[in-house]
Enzyme design. Structure first.
Site, PDB file in Angstrom:
ATOM      1  N   LYS A 121       0.820  -1.214   0.000  1.00  0.00           N
ATOM      2  CA  LYS A 121       0.000   0.000   0.000  1.00  0.00           C
ATOM      3  C   LYS A 121       0.854   1.265   0.000  1.00  0.00           C
ATOM      4  O   LYS A 121       0.417   2.310  -0.458  1.00  0.00           O
ATOM      5  CB  LYS A 121      -0.972  -0.026   1.162  1.00  0.00           C
ATOM      6  CG  LYS A 121      -1.959  -1.191   0.999  1.00  0.00           C
ATOM      7  CD  LYS A 121      -3.211  -1.044   1.784  1.00  0.00           C
ATOM      8  CE  LYS A 121      -4.238  -2.087   1.385  1.00  0.00           C
ATOM      9  NZ  LYS A 121      -3.789  -3.479   1.663  1.00  0.00           N
TER      10      LYS A 121
HETATM   11  C1  LIG Z   1      -4.381  -4.600   1.068  1.00  0.00           C
HETATM   12  C2  LIG Z   1      -3.618  -5.869   0.977  1.00  0.00           C
HETATM   13  C3  LIG Z   1      -3.990  -6.892   0.081  1.00  0.00           C
HETATM   14  C4  LIG Z   1      -5.231  -6.812  -0.780  1.00  0.00           C
HETATM   15  O1  LIG Z   1      -5.080  -5.894  -1.830  1.00  0.00           O
HETATM   16  P1  LIG Z   1      -6.353  -5.345  -2.634  1.00  0.00           P
HETATM   17  O2  LIG Z   1      -5.817  -4.227  -3.425  1.00  0.00           O
HETATM   18  O3  LIG Z   1      -7.331  -4.884  -1.579  1.00  0.00           O
HETATM   19  O4  LIG Z   1      -6.902  -6.449  -3.456  1.00  0.00           O
HETATM   20  C5  LIG Z   1      -3.195  -8.018   0.002  1.00  0.00           C
HETATM   21  N1  LIG Z   1      -2.103  -8.159   0.779  1.00  0.00           N
HETATM   22  C6  LIG Z   1      -1.718  -7.194   1.655  1.00  0.00           C
HETATM   23  C7  LIG Z   1      -0.516  -7.422   2.497  1.00  0.00           C
HETATM   24  C8  LIG Z   1      -2.454  -6.013   1.788  1.00  0.00           C
HETATM   25  O5  LIG Z   1      -2.070  -5.057   2.659  1.00  0.00           O
END
Ligand SMILES: *Cc1c(COP(=O)(O)O)cnc(C)c1O
Length: 479
Positions: A121
Site C-alpha cells: 500500500k
Molecule cells: C491490502 C492488501 C492486500 C489486498 O489488496 P487489494 O488491493 O485490496 O486487493 C493483500 N495483501 C496485503 C498485504 C495487503 O495489505
C-alpha cells in the site's frame, strides 16, 4: 483526461477534482473516460527508465491538469531508494520494486513491500500524500482524512501524510485486534497531525463510524473530511506502474508475455493490472488469489457475486485479505458490462441493498474469458505450507498474503503457455506477521534494522467506545 462515474453521473471532472473526494456524487467510482494506450515505440523506450521516470510517463497519461514539470518532481520525490529502503539482502534498492526469479524464466517474485510500512500500500499511498500536499498548497485548502483500518491501510496512510501541514489524519482501528507490530507502527507516531483512535469493538464498528460521519454532509463540509481509501483513482493509477516495471524486469523483449498472480481483497491491486493490460502491456493472464474469504474466486468461477455479511467473514492469518465486499470490483464489472452505467447501477443497487447478482446466464459471463482472468483460493494450511516450501527451496521468507498468491500461482502455472513466466506480487513482508511465520518456520521473521525495537517505543492512542458522536466531538475539537 476527464473522468466518469461508473453509475453514469453527468459531470466529467479532471484528476485534481477527483483526487480529494472519494465516490462520485451518484455513489459510483471514477474511471478515465477512455483508457490511454501505449505505442510500441513508447513501450520500447520505457524499458530502460528508472522507476520514478516510468511513474511519470504513466501518470502523465492520467493526470493532465498538473504541469508536467511539477508532476515529474512529485514522482522523483516519491519513488526514492530512501523511501523504499527495506529491500532484502542482495536486492538492488535503486529498483524500488526489486524482482527476483525463483524458477528462472518460469516463476518470479516482484517485491512491492519495501516502503515505510512493509506493505504494498506504500507504493500508492506515498504518491497520494505528495499529490494531496501539492493540490492543497495550490488551492490554499486543508483536509482531514478519516479512515478505518484493520492494519495495513492505516499505517500506510499515516506514514504518507505525517508532517504535512495541510493534512490531518484521524484513523480508527479496532482496540486490541491488530498485530503487536502493526499497533506499534501506528501508535508510536508522534507527529502532531496524526490521531489514532482505538475503538473498543471490531473493525466493522470502526468502519460504520466512518460511514456515519461521512454521511453527515454538513459535518463533512464544515470539517473538510476526506478519505484516502483504495477506491481513490490516484491509488489505482500509481499501481499501474509496477505492472510495467515488473514486466520489463522479467522479459528481454516486448514480444514476450507474462502472467501475474495477485493476493487480492478489495480488487484494487489486480485491477491496476487490468488497466496496464488495457494500455497495451502484453499480459497473458491476471490471477486473483483469495484466502478463505473467497467472494472473488466464487465470481470468476460461477458468475455469481455474493458479498458476505460481516458475520460470514472469516478472521484469517492473511488478515489484509479478510474482505467480504470488494470495493474496487465495481470498476471491473463496469468494464465487463461494456461500460453500460445503467446495467452497472442496477447490479450495485442489489449489492448496496445487501443482495447478490448472478451474471452466469448473461452475455457478460460469456465475454468473461476475453478478459483472461483466473482465480483461486488458499487457506491457513496452504499458507503455512507455502511459507515453508518457498523458504526451503529458495531461502526466501514470504509473508502470509504472498503465500496465498504463491499457492494459487502453483495451481495455475501448468495451464500457462511454456514461454509465459508467472510473476507473484509480494504484498507485504514477513516481519509484519511474526505469529504465522513462527507457526510455519518455528522461528521469528527478520525485522529490518531500523524497525527493531519499534514495539517498545511509547505509544499514543485515544481509546474510545464505538460512538459516532464521541468521534465527531474528538475531530471537531482538533480541526
Ligand atoms: C491490502 C492488501 C492486500 C489486498 O489488496 P487489494 O488491493 O485490496 O486487493 C493483500 N495483501 C496485503 C498485504 C495487503 O495489505
Amino acid at each position: 483526461m476527464k473522468y466518469l462515474s461508473t453509475r453514469g453521473h453527468a459531470a466529467r471532472p479532471e484528476f485534481c477534482d477527483i483526487l480529494l473526494g472519494g465516490l462520485a456524487p451518484d455513489g459510483g467510482l471514477y474511471l478515465p473516460e477512455s483508457i490511454p494506450t501505449v505505442s510500441s515505440a513508447e513501450l520500447e523506450a520505457w524499458r530502460h527508465l528508472s522507476y520514478a521516470e516510468l511513474a511519470f510517463e504513466i501518470l502523465s497519461k492520467f493526470i493532465t491538469d498538473i504541469p508536467v514539470g511539477d508532476l515529474r518532481d512529485i514522482c522523483d520525490r516519491t519513488y526514492t531508494a530512501d523511501v523504499y529502503r527495506h529491500v532484502r539482502a542482495g536486492d538492488d534498492a535503486a529498483r524500488i520494486v526489486p524482482f527476483r526469479w525463483l524458477e528462472p524464466g518460469k516463476l518470479g517474485l516482484l517485491a512491492l513491500s519495501n516502503g515505510p510500512t512493509l506493505a504494498f500500500k506504500d507504493m500508492a499511498m506515498q504518491l497520494l500524500g505528495n499529490l494531496f500536499e501539492y493540490v492543497l498548497d495550490k488551492r490554499g485548502e486543508t483536509i482531514n482524512i478519516l479512515g478505518a483500518t484493520s492494519g495495513d491501510t492505516g499505517s500506510a496512510a499515516e506514514y504518507a501524510m505525517r508532517g504535512k501541514p495541510r493534512i490531518k489524519v484521524f484513523m480508527l482501528s479496532p482496540h486490541g485486534k491488530m498485530s503487536a507490530f502493526q499497533r506499534a507502527q501506528m501508535y508510536s507516531l508522534t507527529d502532531d497531525n496524526i490521531f489514532n483512535i482505538a475503538i473498543t469493538g471490531m473493525f466493522d464498528d470502526a468502519q460504520d463510524i466512518v460511514k456515519a460521519v461521512s454521511n453527515d454532509a454538513a459535518f463533512k463540509a464544515r470539517h473538510h473530511i476526506g478519505a484516502a481509501n483504495s477506491i481513490n483513482w490516484a491509488r489505482q493509477a500509481a499501481q499501474v506502474v509496477y505492472y510495467f516495471y515488473g514486466y520489463f524486469a522479467a522479459t528481454s523483449s516486448n514480444a514476450q508475455r507474462v502472467a501475474f498472480c495477485v493476493p487480492s481483497g478489495n480488487f484494487a491491486n489486480i485491477f491496476a493490472g487490468q488497466i496496464a493490460r488495457r494500455m497495451g502491456l502484453p499480459v497473458e493472464r491476471l490471477i486473483a488469489a483469495t484466502n478463505e474469504n473467497d467472494v472473488l474466486d466464487e465470481f470468476f468461477r460461477t458468475g455469481v457475486y455474493r458479498p458476505r455479511k460481516a458475520s460470514e467473514t472469516y478472521v484469517t492469518s492473511s488478515p489484509s485479505m479478510d474482505i467480504s465486499k470488494a470495493s474496487n470490483f465495481e470498476r471491473f464489472v463496469f468494464e465487463l458490462v461494456g461500460r453500460d452505467s445503467a446495467v452497472l447501477a442496477g447490479l450495485w443497487k442489489e449489492v448496496d441493498a445487501g443482495g447478490v447478482f448472478d451474471l452466469s446466464r448473461t452475455p457478460f459471463f460469456v465475454r468473461l474469458p476475453e478478459f483472461r482472468f483466473a482465480s483461486g483460493r488458499s487457506a491457513h494450511a496452504d499458507r503455512l505450507e507455502m511459507i515453508r516450501d518457498v523458504h526451503a527451496r529458495y531461502a526466501v521468507t514470504i509473508d502470509p498474503h504472498t503465500a496465498d498468491g504463491m499457492k494459487v500461482a502453483r495451481q495455475h502455472a501448468d495451464s500457462l503457455p511454456a514461454d509465459v513466466p508467472l510473476l507473484v506480487l509480494e504484498t507485504a513482508q514477513a516481519a509484519k506477521f511474526a505469529e504465522t511465520i513462527r507457526e510455519a518456520l518455528g522461528r521469528d521473521p527478520e525485522i529490518p534494522a531500523d524497525l527493531q525495537g519499534l514495539e517498545v517505543l511509547p505509544q499514543r492512542v485515544e481509546v474510545m467506545p464505538p460512538d459516532v458522536e464521541a468521534v465527531k466531538a474528538f475531530i471537531a475539537a482538533r480541526t
